[in-house]
Design an enzyme around this catalytic site. Structure first.
Site, PDB file in Angstrom:
ATOM      1  N   GLU A 124      46.166  35.279   6.900  1.00 60.51           N
ATOM      2  CA  GLU A 124      45.324  36.318   5.897  1.00 60.51           C
ATOM      3  C   GLU A 124      44.092  37.019   6.275  1.00 60.51           C
ATOM      4  O   GLU A 124      43.740  37.590   5.985  1.00 60.51           O
ATOM      5  CB  GLU A 124      44.233  34.580   5.302  1.00 60.51           C
ATOM      6  CG  GLU A 124      45.095  33.624   4.683  1.00 60.51           C
ATOM      7  CD  GLU A 124      45.477  34.287   2.955  1.00 60.51           C
ATOM      8  OE1 GLU A 124      46.454  35.675   3.656  1.00 60.51           O
ATOM      9  OE2 GLU A 124      44.412  34.169   2.227  1.00 60.51           O
ATOM     10  N   THR A 172      41.339  42.643  -1.790  1.00 60.90           N
ATOM     11  CA  THR A 172      40.601  41.769  -1.348  1.00 60.90           C
ATOM     12  C   THR A 172      39.153  42.069  -0.505  1.00 60.90           C
ATOM     13  O   THR A 172      38.276  41.465  -1.025  1.00 60.90           O
ATOM     14  CB  THR A 172      41.410  40.144  -0.715  1.00 60.90           C
ATOM     15  OG1 THR A 172      42.301  39.595  -1.558  1.00 60.90           O
ATOM     16  CG2 THR A 172      40.420  38.899  -0.137  1.00 60.90           C
TER      17      THR A 172
HETATM   18  N1  HSE Z   1      38.612  33.218  -0.880  1.00 60.31           N
HETATM   19  C1  HSE Z   1      38.745  34.291  -1.113  1.00 60.31           C
HETATM   20  C2  HSE Z   1      37.787  35.264  -1.755  1.00 60.31           C
HETATM   21  C3  HSE Z   1      39.847  34.613  -1.932  1.00 60.31           C
HETATM   22  O1  HSE Z   1      37.291  35.576  -3.032  1.00 60.31           O
HETATM   23  O2  HSE Z   1      37.503  36.736  -1.084  1.00 60.31           O
HETATM   24  C4  HSE Z   1      40.569  35.859  -1.594  1.00 60.31           C
HETATM   25  O3  HSE Z   1      41.551  35.968  -0.273  1.00 60.31           O
END
Ligand code: HSE
Length: 299
Positions: A124, A172
């Site tokens: 990630e 993201t």
């Molecule tokens: N918790 C993370 C966000 C998940 O909301 O940025 C996204 O991959």
């Protein structure tokens, strides 16, 4: 017996659930990624399926490739994407989780699922710049999960869930940039109350309590601005009886908890709401599901 090739699947996941930013996660029964791995000397990555042209095939930039490197388990990795990239449904996590499970089996590493979570979270990092584990944890363990610095908490849940994926993309990285650096104490108190309701709702399989637990006023409003049509889709789903609606992960997918017997009407409302804003959406009528699995090889 040493196996030459292994296939694993891992599900879409929804992180945050409103009140649990970077902590809560939920495994869904669909869509899923399928990952095939075969022993080689150098890791290679090939990607097919939904949105595959947006997924890097450089192993150092692909979550599954990073997992192979972390496990010191080189492989020819083939990823069949069912979870569209940049969807807010844990696309990169699904590939990382399935790769971690498949490579563990291929090389007979005997690692626990919990230790594979930490490996998959490194995947990630290449996508978002942060090794957050709130998608890879449910992708590997299934159910409802909460991730802290020290613990991976999990409860199995039996609830229907509706997701709707609009035909737009949110990165993201961009979605993390709009999150405020600080929150007012009144907002913190609201979030803690919602998180408590949500956890209890998950433990009790209580859709009303889970939906109530989505409420928070810091992260979701900031992110909603990045999701074209979010307000209309949310309001339509609430009018159709949804117990709660929120942005799934970093978006643009939207997650709703339908009332008993209301799965279809909430799914249709989400699609209609997005359409009213000029955005087409794909509905997923799904449930809280299990984590990554190794399908039995054909006999
Ligand atoms: N918790 C993370 C966000 C998940 O909301 O940025 C996204 O991959």
């Amino acid at each position: 017996m040493t196996r030459g090739t292994v296939t694993a699947t891992a599900p879409a996941t929804s992180a945050n659930l409103g009140s649990g930013f970077d902590v809560f996660g939920l495994a869904l029964t669909r869509p899923v990624d399928v990952v095939h791995v075969e022993r080689t000397r150098e890791t290679t990555v090939e990607v097919t399926g939904r949105g595959s042209r947006h997924v890097p095939t450089d192993p150092a930039a692909n979550t599954a490739g990073v997992v192979a490197d972390e496990l010191d388990a080189p492989a020819a990795i083939r990823i069949d994407k069912g979870v569209r990239p940049a969807s807010g449904l844990g696309s990169s996590a699904a590939s990382a989780a399935a790769a971690a499970l498949a490579l563990d089996e291929l090389y007979d590493l005997g690692r626990s699922r919990e230790s594979l979570v930490r490996v998959a979270a490194e995947g990630e990092r290449v996508v978002s710049g942060d090794a957050h584990a709130d998608n890879v944890t449910p992708a590997l363990l299934g159910g409802f999960t909460a991730v802290t610095d020290d613990e991976l908490l999990r409860v199995p849940v039996d609830l229907p869930v509706v997701a709707c994926l609009p035909d737009t993309a949110v990165s993201t990285r961009d979605a993390r940039e709009v999150v405020p650096d600080a929150a007012a104490m009144s907002d913190v108190v609201e979030t803690v109350g919602s998180a408590a309701a949500l956890v209890l709702g998950m433990v009790r399989n209580d859709p009303a309590l889970v939906g109530r637990g989505f409420r928070e006023s810091v992260v979701t409003p900031a992110r909603a601005a990045l999701v074209d049509g979010y307000e209309r889709a949310r309001d339509a789903a609430l009018d159709a009886g949804a117990h709660g609606v929120t942005v799934s992960g970093a978006g643009p997918a939207v997650l709703a908890i339908p009332p008993v017997g209301g799965v279809r009407s909430v799914a249709e409302a989400l699609v209609d709401g997005f359409r009213a804003a000029g955005v087409e959406g794909v509905p997923y009528r799904t449930r809280v599901g299990r984590g990554a699995s190794l399908p039995e090889p054909d006999a």
